[in-house]
Design a protein around this motif. Structure first.
Motif, PDB file in Angstrom:
ATOM      1  N   ILE A 195       0.832  -1.200   0.000  1.00  0.00           N
ATOM      2  CA  ILE A 195       0.000   0.000   0.000  1.00  0.00           C
ATOM      3  C   ILE A 195       0.868   1.250   0.000  1.00  0.00           C
ATOM      4  O   ILE A 195       0.600   2.213  -0.719  1.00  0.00           O
ATOM      5  CB  ILE A 195      -0.912   0.007   1.243  1.00  0.00           C
ATOM      6  CG1 ILE A 195      -1.921  -1.121   1.162  1.00  0.00           C
ATOM      7  CG2 ILE A 195      -1.616   1.339   1.385  1.00  0.00           C
ATOM      8  CD1 ILE A 195      -2.972  -0.910   0.135  1.00  0.00           C
TER       9      ILE A 195
ATOM     10  N   ASN B 243      -6.837   6.855  -6.314  1.00  0.00           N
ATOM     11  CA  ASN B 243      -6.926   6.168  -5.027  1.00  0.00           C
ATOM     12  C   ASN B 243      -6.412   4.748  -5.173  1.00  0.00           C
ATOM     13  O   ASN B 243      -6.589   4.117  -6.220  1.00  0.00           O
ATOM     14  CB  ASN B 243      -8.366   6.127  -4.542  1.00  0.00           C
ATOM     15  CG  ASN B 243      -8.668   7.286  -3.618  1.00  0.00           C
ATOM     16  OD1 ASN B 243      -7.792   7.723  -2.890  1.00  0.00           O
ATOM     17  ND2 ASN B 243      -9.880   7.766  -3.667  1.00  0.00           N
ATOM     18  N   VAL B 244      -5.773   4.248  -4.142  1.00  0.00           N
ATOM     19  CA  VAL B 244      -5.337   2.858  -4.140  1.00  0.00           C
ATOM     20  C   VAL B 244      -6.467   2.014  -3.558  1.00  0.00           C
ATOM     21  O   VAL B 244      -6.960   2.307  -2.473  1.00  0.00           O
ATOM     22  CB  VAL B 244      -4.064   2.703  -3.296  1.00  0.00           C
ATOM     23  CG1 VAL B 244      -3.671   1.240  -3.208  1.00  0.00           C
ATOM     24  CG2 VAL B 244      -2.944   3.536  -3.870  1.00  0.00           C
TER      25      VAL B 244
ATOM     26  N   ARG C 243       1.029   6.236  -7.198  1.00  0.00           N
ATOM     27  CA  ARG C 243      -0.294   6.298  -7.813  1.00  0.00           C
ATOM     28  C   ARG C 243      -0.647   7.590  -8.500  1.00  0.00           C
ATOM     29  O   ARG C 243      -1.582   7.635  -9.266  1.00  0.00           O
ATOM     30  CB  ARG C 243      -1.341   6.024  -6.749  1.00  0.00           C
ATOM     31  CG  ARG C 243      -1.909   7.316  -6.168  1.00  0.00           C
ATOM     32  CD  ARG C 243      -2.188   7.172  -4.755  1.00  0.00           C
ATOM     33  NE  ARG C 243      -1.406   8.070  -4.006  1.00  0.00           N
ATOM     34  CZ  ARG C 243      -1.896   8.979  -3.166  1.00  0.00           C
ATOM     35  NH1 ARG C 243      -3.179   9.025  -2.931  1.00  0.00           N
ATOM     36  NH2 ARG C 243      -1.116   9.804  -2.550  1.00  0.00           N
ATOM     37  N   GLY C 244       0.058   8.727  -8.179  1.00  0.00           N
ATOM     38  CA  GLY C 244      -0.446  10.004  -8.675  1.00  0.00           C
ATOM     39  C   GLY C 244      -1.690  10.350  -7.894  1.00  0.00           C
ATOM     40  O   GLY C 244      -1.722  10.187  -6.694  1.00  0.00           O
ATOM     41  N   ASP C 245      -2.748  10.825  -8.587  1.00  0.00           N
ATOM     42  CA  ASP C 245      -3.925  11.224  -7.829  1.00  0.00           C
ATOM     43  C   ASP C 245      -4.991  10.133  -7.787  1.00  0.00           C
ATOM     44  O   ASP C 245      -6.122  10.375  -7.385  1.00  0.00           O
ATOM     45  CB  ASP C 245      -4.516  12.523  -8.392  1.00  0.00           C
ATOM     46  CG  ASP C 245      -5.058  12.300  -9.780  1.00  0.00           C
ATOM     47  OD1 ASP C 245      -4.597  11.349 -10.441  1.00  0.00           O
ATOM     48  OD2 ASP C 245      -5.940  13.065 -10.193  1.00  0.00           O
TER      49      ASP C 245
ATOM     50  N   GLN D 165       0.915   3.940  -2.912  1.00  0.00           N
ATOM     51  CA  GLN D 165       0.492   5.326  -2.733  1.00  0.00           C
ATOM     52  C   GLN D 165       1.532   6.319  -3.223  1.00  0.00           C
ATOM     53  O   GLN D 165       1.189   7.414  -3.640  1.00  0.00           O
ATOM     54  CB  GLN D 165       0.173   5.578  -1.261  1.00  0.00           C
ATOM     55  CG  GLN D 165      -1.184   4.969  -0.908  1.00  0.00           C
ATOM     56  CD  GLN D 165      -1.657   5.404   0.451  1.00  0.00           C
ATOM     57  OE1 GLN D 165      -0.871   5.531   1.359  1.00  0.00           O
ATOM     58  NE2 GLN D 165      -2.947   5.612   0.595  1.00  0.00           N
TER      59      GLN D 165
END
Lengths: 566, 566
Positions: B284, B295-296, B291-293, B288
């Motif tokens: 996670i 959501n994971v 990921r950029g913007d 994160q």
């Protein structure tokens, strides 16, 4: 010399007057009448010879009177610790055997040691580990276990070899083989006790007694029942026909350090923790009902209860705690100073010295009836009902603990309950409430856009965070912020309103740092507003505030004005 | 038919273009160069034959590529899981033995099963159990353990028989008996790796490369070192003089269900939980960062990581997780779709089919150098330093976890860390901040009397509670209220301001009830004000509001006006 010694006496002793003495003496006599049958009964419940219950009421009560903070609090054997003791010792020795009796004293020793240790470490806060629903669920489960364990002696059945709720099947299967005489005496006693609990005070009140006196007199019922049963068995010569208490050693307990070995200590450590925790929680909650407007000094209570348990261990007896019914009798009959408890101790000593022979022909079935009637009072469905209506998570904690005690036993049940409380705590805190807010037109107040008609701006996004920011909810907060930003893609400024945030831990600080970097990369500026004094002091020790483009705004309104909402 | 099938393809595949392909291919080549030496090294760290590291990089990576949510995330053997595996298996079998290898696969199987289970139960919130300082303290402690375990092979010493930090004594005592050739090769490699970590990017930048390219190229150093060492040993014919990897089986792993028996499962359950928790938290936190913007999706990551571990188990290999360095290389070299990882898998398969012979003469000391250089990066003193400055409790959690790992080992260390976090949480919440407040003259705002010049009244006492009200702090709240009332004996009305209280649990509700009764007996009226919408909704399901003499006031100001401050 004498005046200075006088001044060193406790205040209650210096101010002692005749009317206080009268109250203390009445309380002591009443408490004695209740203590004798209960002490015999709860020792039997613990699988011990009944006279050990009297031993556990003597020195422990005296020690609590000296060290404890509550004049009316009565310490000694209690039903819940009886079943805890029985369940802890069952795997170690045969009930009633010498090893079993020694193990009970060692359990009291360990519990006392733990309580003293916690008191010295000032760990009075430990009592807070048990939420009210968990404690209530535990006591209720213990109540059911107690009833199940006492049905066989009440009805003259063979003892069940199964444990927990499964005993019910054995009892049901054996019902046909009940001993009629035992069942009649036991069942009859139980019926009298149950009827007298509600009916007797009303009857006495109808006969002209004032309600408090009627209540107090009805509390004498167990003792009356004991004396009646003793007389009946004696007159009818039933000794050989049903199990009775038998000969009690007369005289005071001789004090000795219990025979301790390491494997025994290890296998009793967990039960001792349960005894200490339950005893302490009960002590505090009874003390808080009795105290009036005084604060209860939790650390002092820990030490006093620890001393009481050590006293019980040296008397060769069993774990002790505060008894709710005996404390209530003390309070109702006017105990005002520790002398009340000390008078009870004196009277008990007299019983042990000269009157133990009375209880020789007391049928065990009557003790079982006394235990069951007390255990019914432990089952607290009211707390479950209230919790169910008020907060489903609390109701689940009650049910989980209750079920855990019945299915997995005493220790696993309470561990499950504590686990459920902590899990609930984390689970709730991990789902923080975050509201998009806007200004109520014509005021400086900002309110939730979902609940109020408010003014918002395309380029400003105000989020109010309604929870402590900590490791358990940073991801949820991040996600909610991400969602809010996606639903307002024109936002140039994100203002976090922290008026309700009383703490930001290091994990959350890290999150705010990375949020700021993330947003900077997307051309959005992060701002803080309405930061609490304590939180601000803490944030100043990090470099977050320097990295933000503005100092925290004092209010959302100031932020709106300075950032120029469009 | 064909268009509908086309529409069912994932979006990234439908939009696949040549420039994306170029990025994916470059990333795959770079990742391959990093994966091969790391995979060999981390399997050796786990006490397994090095080729199993390659097995653990093949199917697991492919499965993550298919099921996971992050194109650049590289799954396979990682250093931390290497040491977790070694410590879990050490008591069960001899490193390198058949039983040991089977146990490693079973550990992967169990971890994979747990991860899948948590994913199906949507327990993604579990990742939140580890606070940032606890995770950092754990990884740092593991880093130190890794370095200690790799010093003997690096220097050609006998393996220490002690565990944890005690190994240091053995190593120090043996330093004189180091094998010069091994120590020179190992120490030299480590020196090169350490120097190249900072120096090489700068050097390449000075030579004219753009910083991102320079960074990327310097990441090839481990592979370069491996090839150089292989060539050196080959040319100089040193095979007999120092421990080398030896012959690797060529070909792909054959898939089989690992041989499981119940006692093995039971003894691996706790380590598997640690593997699952650590693997998931790492996954996670890397996701994160990448990921950029976006959501994971934590639950999807749980399932994908679980599938990867099952894949590793069926390949007969070891537990796997997301690798930070390999994921970073993927991201830096432009991986945009899951094809990047699949290309890496293809290339790895080619290596396994045709090129395993290259690594036959690779000295183990070089692998140790690679491991140590990675492990140094795990030791995260920065988080400790920041936490120390920012929040002493968080710093203690870091130190406790770090020390716990070194002194008590991997599993006890992480358990200690989680326990410390929870204890901190409860301890902080059990000491709520409660302020006596008064009105700022000329406004409707109420502020802390200690921080502001405010107007107060003799007959009104305003208390603002700044914390959730729950079982853990009811007693502290009660005590604070008692104190405040004692220091203002003229108070006739007590107004609790609940603007910051986002929750009142059943235990706290009980406390408010008994507070209300207590105060009523002393002629003081209890009032609530500024109650939040959600809390009010909940309170309406109890009968507290009916028992209060007034409905909750909307603001402290309203309360002041209506109650008539004197």
């Amino acid at each position: 010399m004498v005046p200075s010694l006088y001044r060193r006496l406790p205040a209650w002793l210096r101010q002692y007057r005749r009317d206080i003495f009268a109250g203390d003496l009445l309380a002591a006599s009443m408490a004695l009448m209740l203590t004798v049958p209960q002490a015999l009964a709860y020792a039997a419940l613990a699988g011990l010879p009944p006279y050990l219950g009297l031993y556990a009421s003597l020195l422990p009560l005296a020690l609590y009177a000296v060290f404890g903070g509550q004049p009316a609090l009565a310490v000694g054997p209690v039903a819940v610790l009886g079943v805890v003791t029985a369940s802890a010792l069952a795997p170690l020795a045969m009930p009633g055997s010498m090893e079993y009796i020694v193990a009970a004293a060692v359990l009291a020793l360990l519990s006392g040691g733990l309580l003293m240790l916690f008191g010295l470490l000032r760990l009075g806060v430990l009592a807070q580990l048990l939420s009210h629903p968990v404690a209530s669920g535990f006591i209720s489960g213990a109540g059911v276990l107690i009833i199940l364990s006492q049905l066989p002696p009440l009805l003259g059945l063979a003892t069940s070899t199964r444990s927990g709720a499964l005993q019910l099947f054995d009892i049901a299967a054996q019902l046909g083989s009940a001993t009629p005489l035992v069942a009649a005496l036991g069942g009859g006693s139980l019926l009298v006790l149950l009827l007298s609990r509600r009916g007797l005070p009303r009857l006495l009140h109808a006969l002209g007694l004032r309600p408090p006196h009627a209540l107090l007199l009805s509390r004498l019922m167990p003792m009356l029942l004991v004396l009646l049963a003793v007389a009946l068995v004696h007159v009818r010569q039933w000794h050989g026909l049903l199990p009775v208490v038998g000969a009690l050693p007369s005289g005071l307990p001789s004090l000795a350090w219990p025979a301790v070995d390491l494997p025994l200590l290890r296998s009793l450590l967990l039960p001792a923790l349960v005894v200490a925790l339950i005893g302490f929680v009960e002590n505090i909650s009874i003390a808080q009902r009795l105290r009036g407007d005084q604060n209860v000094d939790a650390d002092r209570e820990l030490l006093a209860l620890g001393a009481a348990n050590l006293g019980s261990a040296f008397s060769g007896a069993m774990p002790v705690a505060a008894s709710f019914s005996r404390s209530a009798v003390n309070a109702e009959s006017g105990a005002r100073t520790p002398l009340a408890n000390l008078f009870t101790v004196l009277a008990l000593a007299c019983v042990l010295l000269w009157f133990t022979d009375i209880f020789r022909t007391l049928p065990l079935a009557v003790l079982s009836a006394i235990i069951i009637s007390a255990a019914i009072g432990l089952i607290d469905l009211r707390t479950l009902r209230h919790a169910w209506r008020y907060d489903r998570a609390d109701a689940m904690a009650w049910l989980g603990t209750f079920g855990g005690v019945l299915v997995f036993g005493i220790e696993a049940g309470i561990a499950l309950g504590i686990g459920l409380s902590l899990a609930t705590l984390i689970w709730q805190a991990s789902r923080p409430h975050i509201a998009v807010v806007g200004r109520v037109p014509g005021t400086e107040h900002f309110r939730n856009v979902l609940r109020f008609e408010v003014k918002t701006h395309d380029n400003l996004l105000f989020l109010r965070i309604d929870e402590v920011l900590f490791f358990g909810n940073v991801r949820a907060v991040e996600q909610r912020i991400g969602q809010a930003l996606r639903s307002q893609p024109t936002a140039e400024h994100l203002v976090l309103l922290l008026s309700s945030v009383s703490r930001i831990d290091a994990t959350a600080l890290e999150m705010l740092h990375s949020l700021n970097n993330d947003l900077a990369g997307r051309g959005i500026k992060l701002h803080l507003a309405e930061v609490r004094g304590m939180v601000l002091d803490q944030l100043k020790r990090s470099d977050l505030l320097e990295q933000l483009s503005t100092a925290p705004f004092l209010s959302a309104f100031e932020a709106e004005v300075k950032l120029g909402g469009k």
